[in-house]
Design an enzyme around this catalytic site. Structure first.
Site, PDB file in Angstrom:
ATOM      1  N   ILE A  93      -3.366   2.037   6.824  1.00 56.52           N
ATOM      2  CA  ILE A  93      -1.962   2.375   7.180  1.00 56.52           C
ATOM      3  C   ILE A  93      -0.766   3.574   5.544  1.00 56.52           C
ATOM      4  O   ILE A  93       0.274   4.100   6.781  1.00 56.52           O
ATOM      5  CB  ILE A  93      -1.166   1.470   7.635  1.00 56.52           C
ATOM      6  CG1 ILE A  93      -0.099   0.633   6.304  1.00 56.52           C
ATOM      7  CG2 ILE A  93      -1.271   0.589   8.588  1.00 56.52           C
ATOM      8  CD1 ILE A  93       0.652  -0.226   6.453  1.00 56.52           C
ATOM      9  N   ASP A  94      -1.100   3.120   5.039  1.00 59.99           N
ATOM     10  CA  ASP A  94      -0.926   3.699   3.336  1.00 59.99           C
ATOM     11  C   ASP A  94      -1.710   5.146   3.686  1.00 59.99           C
ATOM     12  O   ASP A  94      -0.610   6.069   2.939  1.00 59.99           O
ATOM     13  CB  ASP A  94      -1.682   3.378   2.172  1.00 59.99           C
ATOM     14  CG  ASP A  94      -1.194   1.830   2.312  1.00 59.99           C
ATOM     15  OD1 ASP A  94      -0.116   1.761   3.061  1.00 59.99           O
ATOM     16  OD2 ASP A  94      -2.117   1.271   1.109  1.00 59.99           O
ATOM     17  N   ARG A 114      27.466  -1.259   7.827  1.00 61.07           N
ATOM     18  CA  ARG A 114      26.727  -1.343   5.978  1.00 61.07           C
ATOM     19  C   ARG A 114      25.873  -0.140   6.557  1.00 61.07           C
ATOM     20  O   ARG A 114      25.546   0.766   7.064  1.00 61.07           O
ATOM     21  CB  ARG A 114      26.043  -2.892   7.323  1.00 61.07           C
ATOM     22  CG  ARG A 114      27.003  -4.074   7.637  1.00 61.07           C
ATOM     23  CD  ARG A 114      26.341  -4.707   7.837  1.00 61.07           C
ATOM     24  NE  ARG A 114      26.507  -6.188   7.529  1.00 61.07           N
ATOM     25  CZ  ARG A 114      26.411  -6.931   8.498  1.00 61.07           C
ATOM     26  NH1 ARG A 114      25.705  -7.014   8.945  1.00 61.07           N
ATOM     27  NH2 ARG A 114      27.004  -8.469   7.961  1.00 61.07           N
TER      28      ARG A 114
HETATM   29  O1  F6P Z   1      -2.810  -0.663   2.069  1.00 62.21           O
HETATM   30  C1  F6P Z   1      -2.544  -1.540   2.919  1.00 62.21           C
HETATM   31  C2  F6P Z   1      -1.287  -2.568   2.299  1.00 62.21           C
HETATM   32  O2  F6P Z   1      -0.424  -3.204   3.968  1.00 62.21           O
HETATM   33  C3  F6P Z   1      -0.148  -2.109   1.553  1.00 62.21           C
HETATM   34  O3  F6P Z   1       1.029  -1.378   2.283  1.00 62.21           O
HETATM   35  C4  F6P Z   1       0.465  -3.060   1.043  1.00 62.21           C
HETATM   36  O4  F6P Z   1       0.645  -3.064  -0.147  1.00 62.21           O
HETATM   37  C5  F6P Z   1      -0.914  -3.979   1.268  1.00 62.21           C
HETATM   38  O5  F6P Z   1      -1.481  -3.614   2.366  1.00 62.21           O
HETATM   39  C6  F6P Z   1      -0.709  -5.440   1.760  1.00 62.21           C
HETATM   40  O6  F6P Z   1      -1.582  -6.308   1.869  1.00 62.21           O
HETATM   41  P1  F6P Z   1      -1.785  -8.099   1.589  1.00 62.21           P
HETATM   42  O7  F6P Z   1      -1.801  -7.599   3.172  1.00 62.21           O
HETATM   43  O8  F6P Z   1      -3.129  -8.400   1.451  1.00 62.21           O
HETATM   44  O9  F6P Z   1      -0.241  -8.502   1.636  1.00 62.21           O
END
Ligand code: F6P
Length: 347
Positions: free
Chosen positions: A126-127, A162
């Site tokens: 997703i990043d 807000r």
């Molecule tokens: O890399 C995908 C991601 O959703 C990041 O955006 C986020 O920082 C991380 O994984 C969260 O990881 P976890 O599912 O281990 O909490």
């Protein structure tokens, strides 16, 4: 051929669509497909699941991954790499399709470089921070969910006069924040790559309110470091929790810290929404289903041609392949020209 298939790292919408596509194209080429459960852990521990027509039926719209996932890094386990190589040979695999982000594919790239491991990658996250491809699947869904949330927050922000701070995921890149912020008409967007200061953000909000608006939307990426004119900067992370096997800290909390700063410095009543894993759950958007499907078909073709050490990628509108090593060498960050578009609407 006997083709293994694994999904590693954080899940994202579209993983099942890739599994379906790889399997369908591989079956039509006469190959057998076996699921490796829970990412690299499945190869370390030998947890497999044969995939046939019924297992891959109905997968296209389904979120998550039917194979399970983990952040297991064989390079961090005693004998982990040896176990992967032994299990792979013992099961009689000819090839592996690894669906993952920089961590999962980083392992794939290294195994290929060091052991000539027959692996092909598919870029998921997703990043959207993987190099070598314009977009990863999963990103469009996350961006859509974040945009929808911003739209919803607009109406309640407006009713109550807000400031609404929305914290989105993205780890150390701000793709989700910038894209959903532009799409949702955010008034300030803070991302790790181009850190405006807390003072600048507050000044933009004050300017907007002096111009007659009495509500604002602020989107902040979880990896944004609170940055001050003094030069001080601070990454907000869940310090109590340890890092994962890839050395990542658990991010989260910057939205809250930023909201407190905004309220104290501007006097505007401020609330926070942390979207968290909502961004990763549920059904993929049509665009992600199509991208995942195209990636899956390409990966199966690369396997069929024994073109290993490659990753399916999107360049413009074309699906191509790039070296896994190139894709995992460095993170793909948000370029300045994208942030400039966002900035044109601040304040
Ligand atoms: O890399 C995908 C991601 O959703 C990041 O955006 C986020 O920082 C991380 O994984 C969260 O990881 P976890 O599912 O281990 O909490």
């Amino acid at each position: 051929m006997k083709v293994g298939l694994l999904t590693g790292g954080g899940d994202c919408p579209g993983l099942n669509a890739v599994i379906r596509a790889v399997a369908r194209r591989s079956f039509s080429r006469g190959h057998e497909v076996v699921g490796v459960r829970e990412g690299w852990r499945g190869l370390v521990d030998g947890i497999f699941e044969p995939l046939g027509g019924s297992e891959i039926s109905g997968l296209l719209p389904r979120g998550g991954t039917i194979l399970g996932t983990s952040r297991t890094n064989p390079y961090k386990l005693d004998g982990g790499v040896e176990a992967v190589l032994e299990r792979f040979a013992a099961e009689g695999f000819d090839a592996l399709v690894a669906i993952g982000g920089e961590d999962t594919l980083g392992v794939a790239a290294r195994l290929h470089a060091e052991h000539d491991f027959p692996v092909v990658g598919v870029p998921k996250t997703i990043d959207n921070d993987l190099s070598g491809t314009d977009y990863t699947f999963g990103f469009d869904t996350a961006m859509t969910i974040a945009t929808e949330a911003i739209d919803r927050l607009h109406t309640t922000a407006e009713s109550h006069n807000r400031v609404m701070v929305v914290e989105v995921m993205g780890r150390h890149t701000g793709w989700i924040a910038v894209m959903s912020g532009i799409a949702g008409g955010a008034d300030v967007i803070l991302i790790p790559e181009h850190s405006i200061t807390v003072e600048e953000a507050c000044a933009d909000l004050v300017k907007r309110h002096e111009g007659g608006k009495d509500f604002s939307i602020v989107v902040v990426s979880e990896g944004y470091e609170l940055t001050y004119e003094s030069g001080e900067h601070r990454l907000v992370a869940t310090e109590a929790r340890s890092t994962d096997q890839f050395g990542h800290v658990v991010l989260g909390g910057v939205g809250d810290a930023l909201a407190r700063e905004i309220e104290q410095r501007t006097g505007f009543e401020t609330r926070v929404t942390v979207l968290g894993h909502i961004q990763r759950g549920g059904t993929p958007t049509p665009r992600d289903r199509v991208l995942a499907t195209r990636f899956g078909v390409k990966a199966a073709e690369l396997v069929d041609q024994r073109h290993f050490g490659r990753m399916a990628a999107l360049h413009g509108d074309a699906i191509v392949d790039v070296a896994l090593e190139e894709a995992t060498r460095e993170l793909k960050t948000v370029p300045a020209h994208w942030y400039d578009v966002a900035r044109a609407f601040f304040g």
